[in-house]
Design a protein around this motif. Structure first.
Motif, PDB file in Angstrom:
ATOM      1  N   ALA A  93     -94.970 -45.110 -36.718  1.00  0.00           N
ATOM      2  CA  ALA A  93     -93.685 -45.276 -37.407  1.00  0.00           C
ATOM      3  C   ALA A  93     -93.609 -46.683 -37.979  1.00  0.00           C
ATOM      4  CB  ALA A  93     -92.529 -45.039 -36.431  1.00  0.00           C
ATOM      5  N   PRO A  94     -92.703 -46.914 -38.932  1.00  0.00           N
ATOM      6  CA  PRO A  94     -92.480 -48.283 -39.407  1.00  0.00           C
ATOM      7  C   PRO A  94     -92.112 -49.199 -38.245  1.00  0.00           C
ATOM      8  CG  PRO A  94     -91.393 -46.710 -40.850  1.00  0.00           C
ATOM      9  CD  PRO A  94     -91.867 -45.930 -39.654  1.00  0.00           C
ATOM     10  N   VAL A  95     -92.445 -50.474 -38.397  1.00  0.00           N
ATOM     11  CA  VAL A  95     -92.229 -51.449 -37.326  1.00  0.00           C
ATOM     12  C   VAL A  95     -90.812 -52.003 -37.423  1.00  0.00           C
ATOM     13  CG1 VAL A  95     -93.006 -53.605 -36.304  1.00  0.00           C
ATOM     14  CG2 VAL A  95     -94.671 -52.046 -37.375  1.00  0.00           C
ATOM     15  N   LYS A  96     -90.012 -51.770 -36.398  1.00  0.00           N
ATOM     16  CA  LYS A  96     -88.702 -52.397 -36.334  1.00  0.00           C
ATOM     17  C   LYS A  96     -88.892 -53.850 -35.889  1.00  0.00           C
ATOM     18  CE  LYS A  96     -84.945 -49.312 -35.702  1.00  0.00           C
ATOM     19  NZ  LYS A  96     -84.801 -49.329 -37.104  1.00  0.00           N
ATOM     20  N   LEU A  97     -88.251 -54.788 -36.593  1.00  0.00           N
ATOM     21  CA  LEU A  97     -88.504 -56.214 -36.416  1.00  0.00           C
ATOM     22  C   LEU A  97     -87.464 -56.882 -35.522  1.00  0.00           C
ATOM     23  CD1 LEU A  97     -89.414 -57.164 -40.101  1.00  0.00           C
ATOM     24  CD2 LEU A  97     -90.931 -56.328 -38.284  1.00  0.00           C
ATOM     25  N   TRP A  98     -87.712 -58.148 -35.234  1.00  0.00           N
ATOM     26  CA  TRP A  98     -86.823 -58.949 -34.403  1.00  0.00           C
ATOM     27  C   TRP A  98     -85.403 -59.009 -34.976  1.00  0.00           C
ATOM     28  CZ3 TRP A  98     -84.409 -63.191 -36.564  1.00  0.00           C
ATOM     29  CH2 TRP A  98     -84.910 -63.600 -37.802  1.00  0.00           C
ATOM     30  N   CYS A  99     -85.271 -58.984 -36.291  1.00  0.00           N
ATOM     31  CA  CYS A  99     -83.972 -59.131 -36.939  1.00  0.00           C
ATOM     32  C   CYS A  99     -83.273 -57.797 -37.167  1.00  0.00           C
ATOM     33  CB  CYS A  99     -84.116 -59.888 -38.259  1.00  0.00           C
ATOM     34  SG  CYS A  99     -85.444 -59.266 -39.328  1.00  0.00           S
ATOM     35  N   ASP A 100     -83.826 -56.713 -36.628  1.00  0.00           N
ATOM     36  CA  ASP A 100     -83.215 -55.389 -36.740  1.00  0.00           C
ATOM     37  C   ASP A 100     -82.062 -55.280 -35.739  1.00  0.00           C
ATOM     38  OD1 ASP A 100     -84.313 -52.255 -37.643  1.00  0.00           O
ATOM     39  OD2 ASP A 100     -82.828 -52.462 -36.046  1.00  0.00           O
ATOM     40  N   THR A 101     -80.852 -54.999 -36.242  1.00  0.00           N
ATOM     41  CA  THR A 101     -79.688 -54.883 -35.353  1.00  0.00           C
ATOM     42  C   THR A 101     -79.143 -53.457 -35.302  1.00  0.00           C
ATOM     43  OG1 THR A 101     -78.197 -55.524 -37.159  1.00  0.00           O
ATOM     44  CG2 THR A 101     -79.017 -57.283 -35.720  1.00  0.00           C
ATOM     45  N   SER A 102     -79.938 -52.496 -35.770  1.00  0.00           N
ATOM     46  CA  SER A 102     -79.474 -51.105 -35.802  1.00  0.00           C
ATOM     47  C   SER A 102     -79.514 -50.433 -34.435  1.00  0.00           C
ATOM     48  CB  SER A 102     -80.325 -50.295 -36.787  1.00  0.00           C
ATOM     49  OG  SER A 102     -81.661 -50.172 -36.320  1.00  0.00           O
ATOM     50  N   THR A 103     -80.014 -51.148 -33.417  1.00  0.00           N
ATOM     51  CA  THR A 103     -80.211 -50.535 -32.102  1.00  0.00           C
ATOM     52  C   THR A 103     -79.230 -51.068 -31.058  1.00  0.00           C
ATOM     53  OG1 THR A 103     -81.854 -52.190 -31.455  1.00  0.00           O
ATOM     54  CG2 THR A 103     -82.663 -50.227 -32.591  1.00  0.00           C
ATOM     55  N   TYR A 132     -84.411 -57.239 -29.310  1.00  0.00           N
ATOM     56  CA  TYR A 132     -85.455 -57.128 -28.299  1.00  0.00           C
ATOM     57  C   TYR A 132     -86.152 -55.769 -28.419  1.00  0.00           C
ATOM     58  CZ  TYR A 132     -83.920 -61.321 -25.730  1.00  0.00           C
ATOM     59  OH  TYR A 132     -83.622 -62.605 -25.349  1.00  0.00           O
ATOM     60  N   THR A 133     -87.367 -55.707 -27.950  1.00  0.00           N
ATOM     61  CA  THR A 133     -88.183 -54.511 -28.138  1.00  0.00           C
ATOM     62  C   THR A 133     -87.650 -53.307 -27.373  1.00  0.00           C
ATOM     63  OG1 THR A 133     -90.004 -56.116 -28.084  1.00  0.00           O
ATOM     64  CG2 THR A 133     -90.593 -53.808 -28.342  1.00  0.00           C
ATOM     65  N   ALA A 134     -87.020 -53.542 -26.234  1.00  0.00           N
ATOM     66  CA  ALA A 134     -86.588 -52.434 -25.372  1.00  0.00           C
ATOM     67  C   ALA A 134     -85.692 -51.452 -26.110  1.00  0.00           C
ATOM     68  CB  ALA A 134     -85.869 -52.990 -24.139  1.00  0.00           C
ATOM     69  N   SER A 135     -84.724 -51.972 -26.859  1.00  0.00           N
ATOM     70  CA  SER A 135     -83.801 -51.070 -27.549  1.00  0.00           C
ATOM     71  C   SER A 135     -84.502 -50.307 -28.670  1.00  0.00           C
ATOM     72  CB  SER A 135     -82.616 -51.855 -28.109  1.00  0.00           C
ATOM     73  OG  SER A 135     -83.038 -52.803 -29.080  1.00  0.00           O
ATOM     74  N   LYS A 136     -85.547 -50.881 -29.239  1.00  0.00           N
ATOM     75  CA  LYS A 136     -86.301 -50.198 -30.299  1.00  0.00           C
ATOM     76  C   LYS A 136     -87.069 -48.997 -29.729  1.00  0.00           C
ATOM     77  CE  LYS A 136     -87.077 -54.469 -32.926  1.00  0.00           C
ATOM     78  NZ  LYS A 136     -86.219 -55.336 -32.110  1.00  0.00           N
ATOM     79  N   LEU A 137     -87.581 -49.166 -28.517  1.00  0.00           N
ATOM     80  CA  LEU A 137     -88.289 -48.063 -27.861  1.00  0.00           C
ATOM     81  C   LEU A 137     -87.316 -46.919 -27.574  1.00  0.00           C
ATOM     82  CD1 LEU A 137     -90.818 -46.885 -26.587  1.00  0.00           C
ATOM     83  CD2 LEU A 137     -90.416 -48.313 -24.574  1.00  0.00           C
ATOM     84  N   ALA A 138     -86.125 -47.272 -27.088  1.00  0.00           N
ATOM     85  CA  ALA A 138     -85.108 -46.247 -26.839  1.00  0.00           C
ATOM     86  C   ALA A 138     -84.658 -45.596 -28.142  1.00  0.00           C
ATOM     87  CB  ALA A 138     -83.916 -46.873 -26.112  1.00  0.00           C
ATOM     88  N   TRP A 139     -84.567 -46.393 -29.202  1.00  0.00           N
ATOM     89  CA  TRP A 139     -84.162 -45.855 -30.515  1.00  0.00           C
ATOM     90  C   TRP A 139     -85.205 -44.867 -31.019  1.00  0.00           C
ATOM     91  CZ3 TRP A 139     -85.873 -45.433 -35.478  1.00  0.00           C
ATOM     92  CH2 TRP A 139     -84.934 -45.233 -36.484  1.00  0.00           C
ATOM     93  N   LEU A 140     -86.483 -45.178 -30.851  1.00  0.00           N
ATOM     94  CA  LEU A 140     -87.541 -44.267 -31.289  1.00  0.00           C
ATOM     95  C   LEU A 140     -87.425 -42.933 -30.563  1.00  0.00           C
ATOM     96  CD1 LEU A 140     -90.253 -44.360 -33.075  1.00  0.00           C
ATOM     97  CD2 LEU A 140     -91.394 -44.492 -30.857  1.00  0.00           C
ATOM     98  N   ARG A 141     -87.160 -43.008 -29.277  1.00  0.00           N
ATOM     99  CA  ARG A 141     -87.022 -41.781 -28.481  1.00  0.00           C
ATOM    100  C   ARG A 141     -85.917 -40.884 -29.040  1.00  0.00           C
ATOM    101  NH1 ARG A 141     -84.240 -41.362 -22.564  1.00  0.00           N
ATOM    102  NH2 ARG A 141     -84.873 -39.233 -22.025  1.00  0.00           N
ATOM    103  N   LYS A 142     -84.829 -41.506 -29.479  1.00  0.00           N
ATOM    104  CA  LYS A 142     -83.659 -40.761 -29.928  1.00  0.00           C
ATOM    105  C   LYS A 142     -83.765 -40.308 -31.382  1.00  0.00           C
ATOM    106  CE  LYS A 142     -79.833 -42.616 -28.624  1.00  0.00           C
ATOM    107  NZ  LYS A 142     -78.672 -43.548 -28.574  1.00  0.00           N
ATOM    108  N   HIS A 143     -84.301 -41.175 -32.249  1.00  0.00           N
ATOM    109  CA  HIS A 143     -84.238 -40.921 -33.691  1.00  0.00           C
ATOM    110  C   HIS A 143     -85.558 -40.463 -34.307  1.00  0.00           C
ATOM    111  CE1 HIS A 143     -80.155 -42.536 -34.118  1.00  0.00           C
ATOM    112  NE2 HIS A 143     -80.506 -43.430 -33.210  1.00  0.00           N
ATOM    113  N   ARG A 144     -86.666 -40.722 -33.643  1.00  0.00           N
ATOM    114  CA  ARG A 144     -87.963 -40.264 -34.135  1.00  0.00           C
ATOM    115  C   ARG A 144     -88.705 -39.593 -32.982  1.00  0.00           C
ATOM    116  NH1 ARG A 144     -88.833 -45.933 -37.430  1.00  0.00           N
ATOM    117  NH2 ARG A 144     -87.853 -45.267 -39.381  1.00  0.00           N
TER     118      ARG A 144
END
Length: 496
Positions: A93-103, A132-144
């Motif tokens: 998947a695309p890489v969610k970055l440090w400045c991503d606040t969608s999570t 932080y990376t943790a919320s991105k991992l949870a976001w991937l689980r939910k949205h992808r």
């Protein structure tokens, strides 16, 4: 005659720095810009392949004679980014970055599962913040969910570049401590946080082994041939950009303070023990060595000045000249520069806000100064947390793109009321990655310690030093208090 290469995979560009340690000189410096996917919901993403293409472009510009002299490579990378790989090493998947606040919702859900922010700090040393990376991992689980099902390995940006260079997967404690699921006190993964992300899956199986700070790995022969490098090149463990900038500015012993004025603004200091704040006033990170790196991060630094310049169609040199027409306080104009949301203060839903405009002060010069002051005040707000905890510093080592501005250097000296020094090597993260590679490659032969090596190679520029001006410092104290009052006033709006 050997060279070490530092690669810095940032948000805006990839930089390659080739360093001749014997001559104590940078032999070459090349950069390649990067695109950024930005959406109104706070999404900030890049494709991992863009980094690889940029690295190839940088090496292609490096003279073949210099490439033949390379003995080691170190990689610095933007922290917190999430690179999901399948079992074959393909990016899912695309890489969610440090400045991503969608999570932000995922941050709240993880901390709620742990029992709140204080329980999260107790479990790992840090809360789960947006970015932080943790919320991105949870976001991937939910949205992808399809990508999540195929997930075999979690890597951070610099880990992925290392994987491409060597074919091996690993992490190191510095960058790993920015994931949110790393226990900084024990320098080990936190099973509690991983269970809070997904109680039904053993996410520990997706985490690569932790490598020693001084470890090195062989460059893959196919990559060596592709880049025109010797097959004997070794790759050090690398680290997050802040951890590498600490090395590149000599911040590898207690008592030092480094400030980076880049896309994000950071303040960090080396410690020989875990420095955890129960109130989460700073990030309790590990260093990419055997120490720790308490760190304060703002998500909007040069972002603010660049937006102000673009608003009025100003070039960098024109904007710098305009500052001479203004005084501390920007004629009453004040900017809260939270364009990407904010981490310090913790306002992930925040947005930029301009105050104090009237018919006399509404001018490009004042707005540009207000942007620079707002970014500096945000860092000062974080610095106050360090001071409240009893930390004391004698000077600031300034790095990042903003350090090239004489006006900004003087503003930092005046706002913080500390002398400012600037290292000769402006690319602190890339230089730090090169020094780490040098240290790791010499370590097996009984070379100098990292602190000794940094002392020998990190030099300051006398022509860029700045000392606090008492009159301006007194004025900034007043304007900084006004900034804090406005910050307190808008907190409820951003929280809602």
């Amino acid at each position: 005659m050997s060279l070490v290469v530092g690669l810095d995979v940032g948000t805006q560009s990839v930089k390659l720095l080739a360093y001749d340690a014997d001559a104590a000189q940078v032999a070459a410096l090349h950069g390649q810009p990067l695109e950024l996917v930005a959406r109104d919901d706070g999404t900030r993403e890049q494709e991992a392949q863009w980094w690889i293409e940029a690295i190839r472009a940088c090496f292609a510009r490096l003279d073949p004679a210099l490439r033949a002299r390379v003995t080691a490579i170190g990689v610095s990378g933007q922290q917190h980014g999430f690179v999901p790989l399948d079992a074959a090493g393909r990016v899912l998947a695309p890489v969610k970055l440090w400045c991503d606040t969608s999570t932000q919702r995922e941050c709240d859900e993880i901390m709620q599962a742990l029992g709140g922010e204080s329980a999260c700090v107790e479990a790992a040393g840090n809360p789960i913040l947006a970015g932080y990376t943790a919320s991105k991992l949870a976001w991937l689980r939910k949205h992808r969910p399809e990508a999540y099902r195929g997930l075999a390995t979690v890597l951070l940006p610099h880990d992925y570049v290392n994987f491409w260079l060597t074919g091996e997967r690993w992490m190191e404690c510095g960058d790993a401590s920015g994931t949110g699921w790393f226990d900084v006190r024990r320098r080990a993964w936190s099973p509690q946080v991983l269970r809070a992300i997904d109680p039904e899956r053993d996410l520990g199986r997706c985490l690569p082994p932790l490598a020693d700070a001084g470890a090195t790995f062989p460059l893959a022969p196919a990559i060596a041939d592709e880049l025109g490098l010797p097959r004997t090149v070794r790759v050090s463990v690398g680290g997050g950009d802040n951890m590498m900038a600490a090395i590149g500015t000599g911040n590898v012993v207690p008592g030092r303070l480094t400030m980076s004025l880049g896309t994000s603004g950071t303040l960090f200091a080396f410690a020989d023990r875990p420095v955890v704040d129960p109130q989460a006033g700073w990030a309790a990170f590990c260093a990419s060595s055997d120490g720790w790196l308490p760190l304060i991060c703002t998500m909007n630094c040069t972002v603010a000045t660049e937006l102000a310049a673009r608003l009025f169609g100003l070039k960098a040199q024109d904007a710098e000249a305009l500052l001479a027409q203004t005084a501390p306080g920007a004629g009453g104009v004040l900017l809260l520069p939270f364009f990407n949301g904010e981490r310090t203060p913790n306002l992930p839903g925040g947005r930029g806000a301009l105050f104090g405009l009237d018919p006399l002060n509404t001018a490009p010069a004042n707005v540009y100064r207000a942007a620079m002051e707002g970014a500096t005040y945000s860092l000062r707000h974080g610095y106050d947390a360090f001071v409240a905890a009893g930390l004391r510093f004698e000077r600031i080592c300034l790095t990042g793109g903003g350090s090239n501005s004489p006006a900004w250097r003087q503003m930092v000296a005046d706002v913080f009321e500390l002398p400012v020094e600037v290292p000769e090597q402006s690319e602190g993260a890339a230089f730090g990655a090169a020094l780490q590679a040098l240290w790791a490659s010499q370590r097996a032969r009984g070379g100098a310690s990292l602190a000794e090596l940094a002392q020998a190679h990190v030099r300051m520029r006398a022509d860029r030093a700045a000392a606090p001006d008492p009159e301006r410092a007194a004025a900034y104290r007043i304007h900084y208090r006004r900034f804090l009052r406005h910050l307190d006033a808008v907190r409820p709006l951003y929280a809602a």
